[in-house]
Design a protein around this motif. Sequence first.
Motif, PDB file in Angstrom:
ATOM      1  N   PHE A 170      43.374  28.114  24.497  1.00  0.00           N
ATOM      2  CA  PHE A 170      44.824  28.298  24.636  1.00  0.00           C
ATOM      3  C   PHE A 170      45.486  27.211  25.486  1.00  0.00           C
ATOM      4  CE2 PHE A 170      42.793  32.582  24.394  1.00  0.00           C
ATOM      5  CZ  PHE A 170      43.102  32.824  23.055  1.00  0.00           C
ATOM      6  N   ASN A 171      44.713  26.181  25.848  1.00  0.00           N
ATOM      7  CA  ASN A 171      45.245  25.065  26.631  1.00  0.00           C
ATOM      8  C   ASN A 171      45.831  25.538  27.967  1.00  0.00           C
ATOM      9  OD1 ASN A 171      45.461  22.206  26.662  1.00  0.00           O
ATOM     10  ND2 ASN A 171      47.678  22.356  26.350  1.00  0.00           N
ATOM     11  N   LEU A 172      45.234  26.582  28.539  1.00  0.00           N
ATOM     12  CA  LEU A 172      45.667  27.102  29.833  1.00  0.00           C
ATOM     13  C   LEU A 172      44.983  26.305  30.954  1.00  0.00           C
ATOM     14  CD1 LEU A 172      46.941  29.265  31.737  1.00  0.00           C
ATOM     15  CD2 LEU A 172      44.850  30.622  31.373  1.00  0.00           C
ATOM     16  N   PRO A 173      45.730  25.586  31.782  1.00  0.00           N
ATOM     17  CA  PRO A 173      45.096  24.875  32.900  1.00  0.00           C
ATOM     18  C   PRO A 173      44.522  25.865  33.919  1.00  0.00           C
ATOM     19  CG  PRO A 173      47.259  23.950  32.421  1.00  0.00           C
ATOM     20  CD  PRO A 173      47.165  25.251  31.673  1.00  0.00           C
ATOM     21  N   THR A 174      43.234  25.730  34.219  1.00  0.00           N
ATOM     22  CA  THR A 174      42.575  26.613  35.185  1.00  0.00           C
ATOM     23  C   THR A 174      41.780  25.803  36.194  1.00  0.00           C
ATOM     24  OG1 THR A 174      40.536  26.905  33.902  1.00  0.00           O
ATOM     25  CG2 THR A 174      42.338  28.456  33.458  1.00  0.00           C
ATOM     26  N   THR A 175      41.804  26.243  37.437  1.00  0.00           N
ATOM     27  CA  THR A 175      41.020  25.624  38.510  1.00  0.00           C
ATOM     28  C   THR A 175      40.259  26.707  39.260  1.00  0.00           C
ATOM     29  OG1 THR A 175      42.614  23.818  38.799  1.00  0.00           O
ATOM     30  CG2 THR A 175      41.082  24.229  40.613  1.00  0.00           C
ATOM     31  N   GLY A 176      38.932  26.616  39.272  1.00  0.00           N
ATOM     32  CA  GLY A 176      38.091  27.546  40.011  1.00  0.00           C
ATOM     33  C   GLY A 176      37.666  26.944  41.338  1.00  0.00           C
ATOM     34  N   LEU A 177      37.739  27.739  42.393  1.00  0.00           N
ATOM     35  CA  LEU A 177      37.416  27.263  43.736  1.00  0.00           C
ATOM     36  C   LEU A 177      36.240  28.054  44.295  1.00  0.00           C
ATOM     37  CD1 LEU A 177      41.068  26.995  45.111  1.00  0.00           C
ATOM     38  CD2 LEU A 177      39.640  25.158  44.165  1.00  0.00           C
ATOM     39  N   ARG A 178      35.133  27.347  44.515  1.00  0.00           N
ATOM     40  CA  ARG A 178      33.942  27.985  45.085  1.00  0.00           C
ATOM     41  C   ARG A 178      34.049  27.946  46.613  1.00  0.00           C
ATOM     42  NH1 ARG A 178      29.611  24.944  41.005  1.00  0.00           N
ATOM     43  NH2 ARG A 178      30.192  26.136  39.133  1.00  0.00           N
ATOM     44  N   PHE A 179      34.445  29.086  47.186  1.00  0.00           N
ATOM     45  CA  PHE A 179      34.621  29.182  48.634  1.00  0.00           C
ATOM     46  C   PHE A 179      33.264  29.299  49.323  1.00  0.00           C
ATOM     47  CE2 PHE A 179      38.770  31.588  47.595  1.00  0.00           C
ATOM     48  CZ  PHE A 179      39.475  30.403  47.503  1.00  0.00           C
ATOM     49  N   PHE A 180      33.157  28.656  50.488  1.00  0.00           N
ATOM     50  CA  PHE A 180      31.950  28.715  51.293  1.00  0.00           C
ATOM     51  C   PHE A 180      32.257  29.447  52.598  1.00  0.00           C
ATOM     52  CE2 PHE A 180      30.621  25.739  48.229  1.00  0.00           C
ATOM     53  CZ  PHE A 180      29.261  25.514  48.343  1.00  0.00           C
ATOM     54  N   THR A 181      31.765  30.683  52.737  1.00  0.00           N
ATOM     55  CA  THR A 181      31.792  31.523  53.937  1.00  0.00           C
ATOM     56  C   THR A 181      33.053  31.317  54.769  1.00  0.00           C
ATOM     57  OG1 THR A 181      29.378  31.263  53.976  1.00  0.00           O
ATOM     58  CG2 THR A 181      30.389  32.434  55.828  1.00  0.00           C
ATOM     59  N   VAL A 182      34.123  31.954  54.332  1.00  0.00           N
ATOM     60  CA  VAL A 182      35.426  31.809  54.991  1.00  0.00           C
ATOM     61  C   VAL A 182      35.472  32.695  56.236  1.00  0.00           C
ATOM     62  CG1 VAL A 182      37.909  31.838  54.605  1.00  0.00           C
ATOM     63  CG2 VAL A 182      36.345  31.542  52.662  1.00  0.00           C
ATOM     64  N   TYR A 183      36.045  32.160  57.325  1.00  0.00           N
ATOM     65  CA  TYR A 183      36.136  32.936  58.568  1.00  0.00           C
ATOM     66  C   TYR A 183      37.422  32.573  59.293  1.00  0.00           C
ATOM     67  CZ  TYR A 183      35.135  28.837  61.437  1.00  0.00           C
ATOM     68  OH  TYR A 183      35.223  27.614  62.069  1.00  0.00           O
ATOM     69  N   GLY A 184      37.793  33.382  60.277  1.00  0.00           N
ATOM     70  CA  GLY A 184      38.971  33.106  61.086  1.00  0.00           C
ATOM     71  C   GLY A 184      39.722  34.380  61.417  1.00  0.00           C
ATOM     72  N   PRO A 185      40.840  34.270  62.173  1.00  0.00           N
ATOM     73  CA  PRO A 185      41.661  35.434  62.508  1.00  0.00           C
ATOM     74  C   PRO A 185      42.104  36.186  61.264  1.00  0.00           C
ATOM     75  CG  PRO A 185      42.348  33.503  63.785  1.00  0.00           C
ATOM     76  CD  PRO A 185      41.342  33.016  62.791  1.00  0.00           C
ATOM     77  N   TRP A 186      42.208  37.518  61.382  1.00  0.00           N
ATOM     78  CA  TRP A 186      42.573  38.418  60.301  1.00  0.00           C
ATOM     79  C   TRP A 186      41.476  38.513  59.232  1.00  0.00           C
ATOM     80  CZ3 TRP A 186      46.640  41.514  61.059  1.00  0.00           C
ATOM     81  CH2 TRP A 186      47.625  41.092  61.973  1.00  0.00           C
TER      82      TRP A 186
END
Length: 339
Positions: A170-186
């Motif tokens: 369908f020509n849908l632009p997609t971007t996948g983001l492989r997060f690495f162990t996110v941390y921080g306030p909240w």
Amino acid sequence: MKVLVTGAAGFIGSYTSLRLLDDGHEVVGLDNLNDYYDPQLKRDRLARLEGRDGFNFVKMDLEDRVGIAKLFADEQFDGVINLAAQAGVRYSLENPHSYIDSNVVGFVNILEGCRHNQVKHLVYASSSSVYGLNTQMPFSVEHSVDHPVSLYAATKKSNELMAHTYSHLFNLPTTGLRFFTVYGPWGRPDMALFLFTKAIIDGKPINVFNYGKMQRDFTYIDDIVEGVVRSLYTTPEANSSWTPEHASPAQSSAPYRVYNIGNNQPVELGYFIEQIEQSLGMTAEKNMMPIQPGDVPATYADIDALIEDVGYKPATPIEQGISQFVAWYRDYYKIKAKQ
């Protein structure tokens, strides 16, 4: 732009929504406020968004096919950032169906909404867990990710495959983001930093898996959000020179990309705990334990593709990030520092 952020009451979603509002965009935040962890923390994150000009909240499950379709049709989003998911590696051993409902059924509802309403770009959360049994370090988007070791990882890999299909068909632009162990306030209460800080303050022992030799590419929340938003602004295009015979798995002849977002600095769990102790001014009682099913011994992000295409490299030192989390934790839970 008008942007849909799913998981808007979540850790990454709430920060991302704030950043988009600061950038002048209109944000519709979607979340089901489930009780996987303390819903009050989710409501308090949401309270930072509600009342802001340009923000609207919708309480809904991703797997609500009719509701999601109506939301897309009514709102006509320019961009979508899908951060809602059933999270947690170990919990996927106990409650597998919730991962299929949220991460697979829910994701196809998002894809369908994008497809039928001319969304210009879908950015979605994948995970470093997709690297599974891969031991080649650092983890590169050019590596195979065909051997996940948890159902959570398998659902994230499936999201990448599903996104590519929609990009191709369908020509849908997609971007996948492989997060690495996110941390921080909240941050999430089921993550190591939160669990360790609470236990140490309460004078309770902490479980240290893999005998403290676990390594993680801990990535500070501000760095993750910067990567997410810059990715939204960088719409992928089809690579006309791409061929399946000499193929990069991270791009395609379709408008499809996958990137790692990590700090590019793996930290041993033992040192991570030392930094919490130092920030708290307290010593942890440790239960040294073997590695758990579904866990991998190390993660380490190769972020060359992110730097080249998006122009961004995470850079917050672990010492600074942990100190800021501990300061937030004390303030949020009204805990005075030890004298």
